[in-house]
Design a protein around this motif. Structure first.
Motif, PDB file in Angstrom:
ATOM      1  N   GLN A   7     -17.834 -11.239   5.599  1.00  0.00           N
ATOM      2  CA  GLN A   7     -17.187 -11.872   4.583  1.00  0.00           C
ATOM      3  C   GLN A   7     -16.955 -11.041   3.530  1.00  0.00           C
ATOM      4  O   GLN A   7     -17.490 -10.044   3.100  1.00  0.00           O
ATOM      5  CB  GLN A   7     -18.243 -12.952   4.173  1.00  0.00           C
ATOM      6  N   THR A   8     -15.916 -11.506   2.833  1.00  0.00           N
ATOM      7  CA  THR A   8     -15.434 -10.849   1.411  1.00  0.00           C
ATOM      8  C   THR A   8     -16.432 -11.487   0.262  1.00  0.00           C
ATOM      9  O   THR A   8     -16.194 -10.922  -0.718  1.00  0.00           O
ATOM     10  CB  THR A   8     -13.776 -10.628   1.245  1.00  0.00           C
TER      11      THR A   8
ATOM     12  N   TYR B  20      -4.394 -15.427   2.884  1.00  0.00           N
ATOM     13  CA  TYR B  20      -4.348 -15.035   4.227  1.00  0.00           C
ATOM     14  C   TYR B  20      -2.678 -15.188   4.639  1.00  0.00           C
ATOM     15  O   TYR B  20      -2.057 -15.946   4.286  1.00  0.00           O
ATOM     16  CB  TYR B  20      -4.958 -16.367   5.190  1.00  0.00           C
TER      17      TYR B  20
ATOM     18  N   TYR C 114      -5.013 -13.177   8.610  1.00  0.00           N
ATOM     19  CA  TYR C 114      -5.648 -11.719   7.925  1.00  0.00           C
ATOM     20  C   TYR C 114      -5.548 -11.793   6.570  1.00  0.00           C
ATOM     21  O   TYR C 114      -4.580 -12.123   5.905  1.00  0.00           O
ATOM     22  CB  TYR C 114      -5.048 -10.529   8.257  1.00  0.00           C
ATOM     23  N   LEU C 115      -6.704 -11.636   5.880  1.00  0.00           N
ATOM     24  CA  LEU C 115      -6.836 -11.592   4.232  1.00  0.00           C
ATOM     25  C   LEU C 115      -5.986 -10.465   3.739  1.00  0.00           C
ATOM     26  O   LEU C 115      -6.399  -9.321   3.932  1.00  0.00           O
ATOM     27  CB  LEU C 115      -8.194 -11.720   3.780  1.00  0.00           C
ATOM     28  N   ASN C 116      -5.165 -10.973   2.884  1.00  0.00           N
ATOM     29  CA  ASN C 116      -4.479  -9.872   2.136  1.00  0.00           C
ATOM     30  C   ASN C 116      -5.125  -9.617   1.075  1.00  0.00           C
ATOM     31  O   ASN C 116      -5.149 -10.272   0.077  1.00  0.00           O
ATOM     32  CB  ASN C 116      -2.784 -10.455   1.952  1.00  0.00           C
ATOM     33  N   ARG C 117      -5.671  -8.284   0.680  1.00  0.00           N
ATOM     34  CA  ARG C 117      -6.386  -8.134  -0.426  1.00  0.00           C
ATOM     35  C   ARG C 117      -5.503  -8.056  -1.720  1.00  0.00           C
ATOM     36  O   ARG C 117      -6.131  -8.063  -2.812  1.00  0.00           O
ATOM     37  CB  ARG C 117      -7.129  -6.757  -0.191  1.00  0.00           C
ATOM     38  N   HIS C 118      -4.217  -7.757  -1.793  1.00  0.00           N
ATOM     39  CA  HIS C 118      -3.566  -7.739  -3.002  1.00  0.00           C
ATOM     40  C   HIS C 118      -3.024  -9.273  -3.298  1.00  0.00           C
ATOM     41  O   HIS C 118      -3.191  -9.425  -4.658  1.00  0.00           O
ATOM     42  CB  HIS C 118      -2.250  -6.887  -2.538  1.00  0.00           C
ATOM     43  N   THR C 119      -2.862 -10.349  -2.562  1.00  0.00           N
ATOM     44  CA  THR C 119      -2.743 -11.590  -3.133  1.00  0.00           C
ATOM     45  C   THR C 119      -3.803 -12.427  -3.035  1.00  0.00           C
ATOM     46  O   THR C 119      -3.961 -13.508  -3.308  1.00  0.00           O
ATOM     47  CB  THR C 119      -1.631 -12.253  -1.912  1.00  0.00           C
ATOM     48  N   GLY C 120      -4.923 -12.053  -2.438  1.00  0.00           N
ATOM     49  CA  GLY C 120      -6.252 -13.015  -2.016  1.00  0.00           C
ATOM     50  C   GLY C 120      -6.026 -14.154  -1.304  1.00  0.00           C
ATOM     51  O   GLY C 120      -6.448 -15.065  -0.984  1.00  0.00           O
TER      52      GLY C 120
ATOM     53  N   LYS D 183     -12.523 -11.653   6.289  1.00  0.00           N
ATOM     54  CA  LYS D 183     -11.137 -10.714   6.446  1.00  0.00           C
ATOM     55  C   LYS D 183     -10.149 -11.305   7.238  1.00  0.00           C
ATOM     56  O   LYS D 183      -8.997 -10.802   7.218  1.00  0.00           O
ATOM     57  CB  LYS D 183     -11.858  -9.145   6.844  1.00  0.00           C
TER      58      LYS D 183
END
Length: 150
Positions: A39-40, A80, A72-78, A46
């Protein structure tokens, strides 16, 4: 004039439109969490895979919609990034569509989308078109608009 005639596309048939609908109670869902359930944040992973089967209703009877989405969770946009394959199973063959959409963690309904129809089998062999899905007031509305390429 002769040059213009040689540049024509393959002959197509007139488009066919199939309208279907389904509700949340018509859906069977299963989720497989990727990355060993990492989990993030609370309820945010993720990535995961969603598999769903929906029983759709239309003028031509009942059709099964089989969906597989890799998210997949895109860390830049927050959000999926979702890669989705949808297959509609008719008695005389299948219609497949593929597409992409983004989903905010916690959302339970995918956004409205238009995916290209990528082909089919049986009576739907060698087709192209568009799969459109809209969600309104508890009902999923589906339109398959396709034509034969030959």
């Amino acid at each position: 004039m002769l040059a213009f005639c040689s540049c024509t596309q393959h002959p197509r048939t007139a488009p066919v439109t199939v309208s279907l609908s389904y509700r949340q109670t018509d859906i069977q869902q299963q989720f497989d969490t990727l990355f060993n359930h990492q989990q993030t944040a609370a309820g945010v992973y993720k990535g995961f895979i969603e598999q769903a089967l929906a029983i759709c209703h239309g003028d031509t009877g009942t059709v099964t919609q089989d969906v597989l989405s890799s998210m997949y969770l895109n860390r830049h946009t927050g959000r999926y990034d979702c890669v989705t394959t949808t297959v509609f199973q008719f008695p005389d063959g299948t219609i497949a569509a593929n597409g992409l959409f983004n989903l905010t963690p916690g959302d339970t309904i995918a956004p409205d989308h238009d995916f290209p129809i990528t082909g089919g089998s049986g009576a739907y062999h060698d087709i192209a078109g568009t799969y459109t899905r809209r969600y309104r007031e508890g009902v999923y509305h589906v339109e398959l608009r396709y034509y034969k390429l030959r």
